[in-house]
Design an enzyme around this catalytic site. Structure first.
Site, mmCIF file in Angstrom:
data_model
loop_
_atom_site.group_PDB
_atom_site.id
_atom_site.type_symbol
_atom_site.label_atom_id
_atom_site.label_comp_id
_atom_site.label_asym_id
_atom_site.label_seq_id
_atom_site.Cartn_x
_atom_site.Cartn_y
_atom_site.Cartn_z
ATOM 1 N N ARG A 1 0.916 -1.212 0.028
ATOM 2 C CA ARG A 1 0.002 0.044 0.187
ATOM 3 C C ARG A 1 0.924 1.295 0.015
ATOM 4 O O ARG A 1 2.046 1.160 0.374
ATOM 5 C CB ARG A 1 -1.028 0.030 1.296
ATOM 6 C CG ARG A 1 -1.832 -1.235 1.421
ATOM 7 C CD ARG A 1 -2.704 -1.132 2.726
ATOM 8 N NE ARG A 1 -3.331 -2.317 2.878
ATOM 9 C CZ ARG A 1 -3.173 -3.312 3.616
ATOM 10 N NH1 ARG A 1 -1.720 -3.590 4.031
ATOM 11 N NH2 ARG A 1 -3.904 -4.316 3.652
ATOM 12 N N HIS B 1 -3.512 -9.340 4.038
ATOM 13 C CA HIS B 1 -4.916 -9.549 3.955
ATOM 14 C C HIS B 1 -5.379 -9.978 5.319
ATOM 15 O O HIS B 1 -4.770 -11.157 5.518
ATOM 16 C CB HIS B 1 -5.716 -9.904 2.733
ATOM 17 C CG HIS B 1 -5.591 -8.990 1.679
ATOM 18 N ND1 HIS B 1 -5.912 -9.482 0.310
ATOM 19 C CD2 HIS B 1 -5.336 -7.571 1.584
ATOM 20 C CE1 HIS B 1 -5.808 -8.318 -0.325
ATOM 21 N NE2 HIS B 1 -5.734 -7.366 0.153
ATOM 22 N N TYR C 1 -9.117 -10.840 -6.832
ATOM 23 C CA TYR C 1 -8.185 -11.093 -7.914
ATOM 24 C C TYR C 1 -8.651 -12.446 -8.538
ATOM 25 O O TYR C 1 -8.105 -12.639 -9.908
ATOM 26 C CB TYR C 1 -6.805 -11.401 -7.450
ATOM 27 C CG TYR C 1 -6.206 -9.921 -6.413
ATOM 28 C CD1 TYR C 1 -5.935 -8.947 -7.367
ATOM 29 C CD2 TYR C 1 -6.124 -10.083 -5.418
ATOM 30 C CE1 TYR C 1 -5.516 -7.907 -6.648
ATOM 31 C CE2 TYR C 1 -5.929 -8.880 -4.483
ATOM 32 C CZ TYR C 1 -5.477 -7.836 -5.486
ATOM 33 O OH TYR C 1 -5.125 -6.655 -4.494
ATOM 34 N N ARG D 1 0.004 -2.433 -6.817
ATOM 35 C CA ARG D 1 -0.360 -3.840 -5.684
ATOM 36 C C ARG D 1 -1.265 -4.622 -6.355
ATOM 37 O O ARG D 1 -1.008 -5.930 -6.156
ATOM 38 C CB ARG D 1 -0.632 -2.771 -4.600
ATOM 39 C CG ARG D 1 -1.559 -3.970 -3.562
ATOM 40 C CD ARG D 1 -1.880 -3.430 -2.200
ATOM 41 N NE ARG D 1 -2.823 -4.043 -1.360
ATOM 42 C CZ ARG D 1 -2.324 -4.620 -0.342
ATOM 43 N NH1 ARG D 1 -0.824 -4.816 0.020
ATOM 44 N NH2 ARG D 1 -2.944 -5.296 0.631
ATOM 45 N N LYS E 1 -1.841 -2.264 7.488
ATOM 46 C CA LYS E 1 -3.157 -1.965 8.074
ATOM 47 C C LYS E 1 -3.446 -2.607 9.340
ATOM 48 O O LYS E 1 -3.364 -3.901 9.564
ATOM 49 C CB LYS E 1 -4.336 -2.148 7.150
ATOM 50 C CG LYS E 1 -5.593 -1.473 7.348
ATOM 51 C CD LYS E 1 -6.567 -1.841 6.493
ATOM 52 C CE LYS E 1 -6.420 -1.031 5.293
ATOM 53 N NZ LYS E 1 -7.602 -1.094 4.009
ATOM 54 N N HIS F 1 -2.038 1.816 -6.139
ATOM 55 C CA HIS F 1 -2.927 0.690 -5.856
ATOM 56 C C HIS F 1 -2.882 -0.274 -7.354
ATOM 57 O O HIS F 1 -2.988 -1.471 -6.955
ATOM 58 C CB HIS F 1 -4.203 1.137 -5.189
ATOM 59 C CG HIS F 1 -4.663 0.092 -4.191
ATOM 60 N ND1 HIS F 1 -4.147 0.127 -3.000
ATOM 61 C CD2 HIS F 1 -5.476 -0.847 -4.007
ATOM 62 C CE1 HIS F 1 -4.545 -0.829 -2.109
ATOM 63 N NE2 HIS F 1 -5.490 -1.419 -2.864
#
Length: 329
Positions: A159, A282, A291, A259, A184, A256
């Site tokens: 990110r 994640h 994806y 990414r 995150k 992004h």
């Protein structure tokens, strides 16, 4: 009436970073959301922001603000939902501290989030990525820095907040080189690096100015690179790469997208969605399923595994010459 300023300051300065242990990026995002909200309500009421009362941030004012950021500022539904989430979090904070606004808080919580269209993720092909990584001028200091940033952003699938926040001590140059990421939700992960990526970072560290700022990547003023700064760098080199690979002209290339490109290439190489989720940091596979929807390979494998349905092939019958002639008139 209850003054807004003191409670909002306590929420942003103490509750979020200390009690909720929110990351600095979350705190910044919430602060910006309230900057927009307070300025909007202040203009609507023709009142100084510091004099606003919590009761004036009611449901009609919030709904008008959400309409404003969507139709005047041209924000997407996802941005609208992010602003609303910040507002709801603030009113949850108030429920136990300012009982007089409890009824108001319940009405704010009832404001629905807006459904977001889930399109396919945008990504770059291998040829397009190679052109982008080769765009910086390796003969200049800024080019060496930019090349290291682009390589790390793509190869690690970072990110933009993770990229610009990396400190010098988070890069381990020992073989195999790796980088320690704080992502995150304060989730940490260690990612090994390609030799070319590690070499690009070492080349930048060799010429990096000796300044007090400990972040890995610096701007021209010798301070921490900002999100906007990297977005500018990416846009500049994307334009240069487009002269080599024309297909880049038609694509909107954001941090992004790099990414997403990393995730798509990794999925095609490993065929394992769990490894992609682990690499990207994640918390749930649900975040990584986007994806799978964009990758046709999985669907082709499913189609090939299906048994024939027993439908008999038909025979071609040429059209009647007279009817064909009449249909052309």
């Amino acid at each position: 009436m209850t003054q807004l300023a003191q409670h909002l300051a306590a929420f942003l300065r103490d509750h979020l970073p200390n009690e909720r242990r929110a990351s600095i990026h979350t705190c910044d995002a919430y602060s910006y959301s309230f900057q927009l909200l307070v300025q909007f309500v202040s203009n609507q009421l023709d009142k100084r922001p510091c004099l606003l009362q919590i009761e004036e941030i009611d449901v009609p004012a919030i709904l008008a603000f959400l309409e404003y950021i969507e139709h005047v500022r041209d924000n997407k539904a996802s941005s609208r939902n992010a602003r609303l989430a910040a507002i709801k979090s603030f009113f949850r904070y108030l429920e136990h501290r300012v009982p007089v606004v409890l009824d108001q808080a319940l009405r704010v919580h009832a404001i629905p989030m807006k459904k977001v269209d889930q399109g396919l993720v945008a990504s770059l092909s291998q040829t397009e990525v190679q052109a982008l990584l080769a765009a910086p001028d390796r003969q200049t200091a800024l080019g060496i820095r930019d090349r290291a940033m682009l390589h790390l952003a793509f190869s690690a699938g970072l990110r933009v907040s993770e990229l610009v926040g990396i400190g010098l001590d988070q890069f381990d140059a020992r073989s195999p080189a790796s980088v320690h990421i704080v992502g995150k939700g304060r989730k940490e992960r260690v990612l090994p690096l390609w030799q070319e990526t590690a070499a690009a970072i070492r080349a930048w560290i060799t010429i990096r100015p000796e300044v007090s700022d400990s972040t890995l990547f610096l701007n021209n003023a010798g301070r921490m690179m900002t999100r906007a700064g990297f977005e500018y760098i990416l846009h500049k080199h994307a334009q240069r790469a487009a002269s080599v690979v024309p297909s880049l002209v038609e694509k909107s290339i954001t941090p992004h997208v790099l990414r997403h490109s990393c995730a798509m290439h990794m999925l095609q190489a490993t065929r394992d969605i769990r490894k992609v989720a682990l690499w990207l940091g994640h918390a749930s596979l649900k975040s990584t399923e986007i994806y799978l929807r964009a990758d046709p390979t999985e669907k082709l494998e499913m189609l090939g595994a299906l048994e024939p349905l027993g439908i008999k092939p038909g025979k071609f019958r040429p059209p009647d010459k007279l009817m064909m002639m009449l249909s052309e008139r």
